[in-house]
Design an enzyme around this catalytic site. Structure first.
Site, PDB file in Angstrom:
ATOM      1  N   LYS A  98       0.839  -1.207   0.000  1.00  0.00           N
ATOM      2  CA  LYS A  98       0.000   0.000   0.000  1.00  0.00           C
ATOM      3  C   LYS A  98       0.869   1.249   0.000  1.00  0.00           C
ATOM      4  O   LYS A  98       0.544   2.238  -0.671  1.00  0.00           O
ATOM      5  CB  LYS A  98      -0.932   0.011   1.211  1.00  0.00           C
ATOM      6  CG  LYS A  98      -1.892   1.204   1.206  1.00  0.00           C
ATOM      7  CD  LYS A  98      -2.887   1.129   2.341  1.00  0.00           C
ATOM      8  CE  LYS A  98      -3.844   2.315   2.304  1.00  0.00           C
ATOM      9  NZ  LYS A  98      -4.840   2.251   3.412  1.00  0.00           N
TER      10      LYS A  98
ATOM     11  N   CYS B 129      -4.028 -10.597   3.739  1.00  0.00           N
ATOM     12  CA  CYS B 129      -3.162  -9.535   4.223  1.00  0.00           C
ATOM     13  C   CYS B 129      -3.137  -9.590   5.748  1.00  0.00           C
ATOM     14  O   CYS B 129      -4.195  -9.665   6.386  1.00  0.00           O
ATOM     15  CB  CYS B 129      -3.671  -8.184   3.739  1.00  0.00           C
ATOM     16  SG  CYS B 129      -2.798  -6.778   4.480  1.00  0.00           S
TER      17      CYS B 129
ATOM     18  N   ASP C 167      -5.515 -12.315  -0.731  1.00  0.00           N
ATOM     19  CA  ASP C 167      -4.445 -12.241  -1.729  1.00  0.00           C
ATOM     20  C   ASP C 167      -4.490 -13.526  -2.548  1.00  0.00           C
ATOM     21  O   ASP C 167      -4.355 -14.622  -1.992  1.00  0.00           O
ATOM     22  CB  ASP C 167      -3.076 -12.108  -1.050  1.00  0.00           C
ATOM     23  CG  ASP C 167      -2.917 -10.797  -0.295  1.00  0.00           C
ATOM     24  OD1 ASP C 167      -3.409  -9.777  -0.785  1.00  0.00           O
ATOM     25  OD2 ASP C 167      -2.302 -10.814   0.787  1.00  0.00           O
TER      26      ASP C 167
ATOM     27  N   HIS D 113       2.907 -11.478   1.076  1.00  0.00           N
ATOM     28  CA  HIS D 113       3.157 -12.304  -0.105  1.00  0.00           C
ATOM     29  C   HIS D 113       4.558 -12.918  -0.092  1.00  0.00           C
ATOM     30  O   HIS D 113       4.736 -14.124  -0.333  1.00  0.00           O
ATOM     31  CB  HIS D 113       3.030 -11.475  -1.397  1.00  0.00           C
ATOM     32  CG  HIS D 113       1.833 -10.610  -1.502  1.00  0.00           C
ATOM     33  ND1 HIS D 113       1.747  -9.388  -0.868  1.00  0.00           N
ATOM     34  CD2 HIS D 113       0.679 -10.762  -2.188  1.00  0.00           C
ATOM     35  CE1 HIS D 113       0.584  -8.828  -1.154  1.00  0.00           C
ATOM     36  NE2 HIS D 113      -0.083  -9.638  -1.946  1.00  0.00           N
ATOM     37  N   GLU D 114       5.551 -12.068   0.139  1.00  0.00           N
ATOM     38  CA  GLU D 114       6.944 -12.521   0.085  1.00  0.00           C
ATOM     39  C   GLU D 114       7.210 -13.610   1.118  1.00  0.00           C
ATOM     40  O   GLU D 114       7.926 -14.585   0.852  1.00  0.00           O
ATOM     41  CB  GLU D 114       7.887 -11.336   0.336  1.00  0.00           C
ATOM     42  CG  GLU D 114       7.733 -10.181  -0.650  1.00  0.00           C
ATOM     43  CD  GLU D 114       6.769  -9.103  -0.183  1.00  0.00           C
ATOM     44  OE1 GLU D 114       6.973  -7.934  -0.559  1.00  0.00           O
ATOM     45  OE2 GLU D 114       5.799  -9.425   0.550  1.00  0.00           O
TER      46      GLU D 114
ATOM     47  N   ARG E 296      -3.716  -5.577  -7.188  1.00  0.00           N
ATOM     48  CA  ARG E 296      -4.505  -4.803  -6.231  1.00  0.00           C
ATOM     49  C   ARG E 296      -3.970  -3.369  -6.240  1.00  0.00           C
ATOM     50  O   ARG E 296      -2.776  -3.159  -6.089  1.00  0.00           O
ATOM     51  CB  ARG E 296      -4.407  -5.384  -4.822  1.00  0.00           C
ATOM     52  CG  ARG E 296      -5.315  -4.646  -3.831  1.00  0.00           C
ATOM     53  CD  ARG E 296      -4.994  -4.997  -2.404  1.00  0.00           C
ATOM     54  NE  ARG E 296      -5.312  -6.382  -2.089  1.00  0.00           N
ATOM     55  CZ  ARG E 296      -5.044  -6.943  -0.919  1.00  0.00           C
ATOM     56  NH1 ARG E 296      -4.430  -6.238   0.019  1.00  0.00           N
ATOM     57  NH2 ARG E 296      -5.363  -8.190  -0.681  1.00  0.00           N
ATOM     58  N   GLY E 297      -4.865  -2.395  -6.449  1.00  0.00           N
ATOM     59  CA  GLY E 297      -4.444  -1.006  -6.445  1.00  0.00           C
ATOM     60  C   GLY E 297      -3.435  -0.673  -7.532  1.00  0.00           C
ATOM     61  O   GLY E 297      -2.560   0.168  -7.335  1.00  0.00           O
TER      62      GLY E 297
END
Length: 277
Positions: free
Chosen positions: A90, A184, A191, A223-224, A252-253
């Site tokens: 974000k 998230c 995700d 994610h990582e 996303r975004g």
């Protein structure tokens, strides 16, 4: 072009709260997160068992030229997996949006500024180029395990004990699944990703692998860190001699991320995008 604002060492994390749309260039919006925090939980120390990177695709990049006319572009951002920090998604979106009303002399000046800011945030050299990778050819992406008829009852936390491999049969193959989902860790938003595994070693039980991947479904992790968890669990439980794990997360975004981790010396996967991205 306004003077460069220094990046704050530890700004308040923007996740989980309303954040105003940035009207001015502000690299202080970038929020670095120490990779050691997630790695300690899965037993990864200072000596990393993998090489890799986090490849971001930016679909909504814009700035103003010297006349104030908007310019739009896409970009591929590659953060080395051994950088001290990952860049929270974000904050990356907000930072890129802060360029929208900023004038630059040239496109090269934009690249130079973004590279400098992201490298400072990650603590290592970040590569940024305009443009996006080609779309993947699903037919040549590996064998999908998603059509297997299996009973599944565990949706979190991730359960490495589900994994199994046949030590009596050494193979080299590529497996894929589009069923990876996690959440998230701050907002709770889902995700979604496809996972691509290339390995050489004992044959991985495909049904067991599918159950294991689905066990991420209610799990909250960046994610990582999810990809690093998959890599470590496969290496420990299945005894792969060579292993590559890449996740291609959906957008996303205006951003998607594609973390990749592999045993040292493993060939880097082709830079591709999935149809869901």
């Amino acid at each position: 072009m306004s003077p460069r604002t220094p990046i704050a060492a530890a700004p308040p994390i923007p996740l989980g709260r309303e954040v105003a749309y940035p009207r001015h260039y502000d690299p202080g919006l970038l929020f670095p997160i120490a990779r050691t925090l997630g790695r300690a939980e899965i037993g990864i120390g200072a000596a990393l068992p993998f090489v890799g990177h986090d490849r971001w695709h930016a679909y909504e990049l814009s700035w103003l030229d010297t006349r104030g006319k908007p310019v739009v572009a896409t970009a591929t951002i590659t953060v080395p997996g051994d950088s001290p920090h990952l860049v929270e998604s974000k904050s990356l979106k907000l930072y890129l949006n802060s360029l929208n009303h900023t004038r630059f002399d040239t496109a090269d000046a934009v690249l130079a500024r973004v590279i400098e800011d992201l490298s400072q945030s990650a603590g290592a050299r970040v590569d940024v180029v305009f443009g996006l990778p080609a779309m993947a050819d699903i037919a040549h992406d590996g064998a999908s395990i998603d059509a297997l008829e299996v009973e599944i009852a565990r949706y979190g936390p991730p359960d490495a004990s589900l994994l199994a491999a046949d030590a009596g049969e050494i193979v080299e193959e590529q497996l894929t699944s589009a069923l990876l989902k996690s959440n998230c860790p701050v907002t709770g938003q889902p995700d979604w990703a496809s996972l691509h595994i290339a390995y050489r070693g004992p044959r991985i039980d495909r049904a067991a692998l599918l159950r294991y991947l689905v066990s991420f479904r209610d799990h909250a992790e960046f994610h990582e860190q999810c990809v690093e968890r998959v890599f470590v669990d496969l290496l420990a439980r299945c005894g792969a001699q060579a292993l590559s794990v890449e996740a291609r997360y959906t957008r996303r975004g205006g951003l998607d991320i594609n973390p990749w981790r592999a045993t040292p010396g493993h060939a880097m996967p082709a830079r591709l995008r999935d149809e869901r991205q």
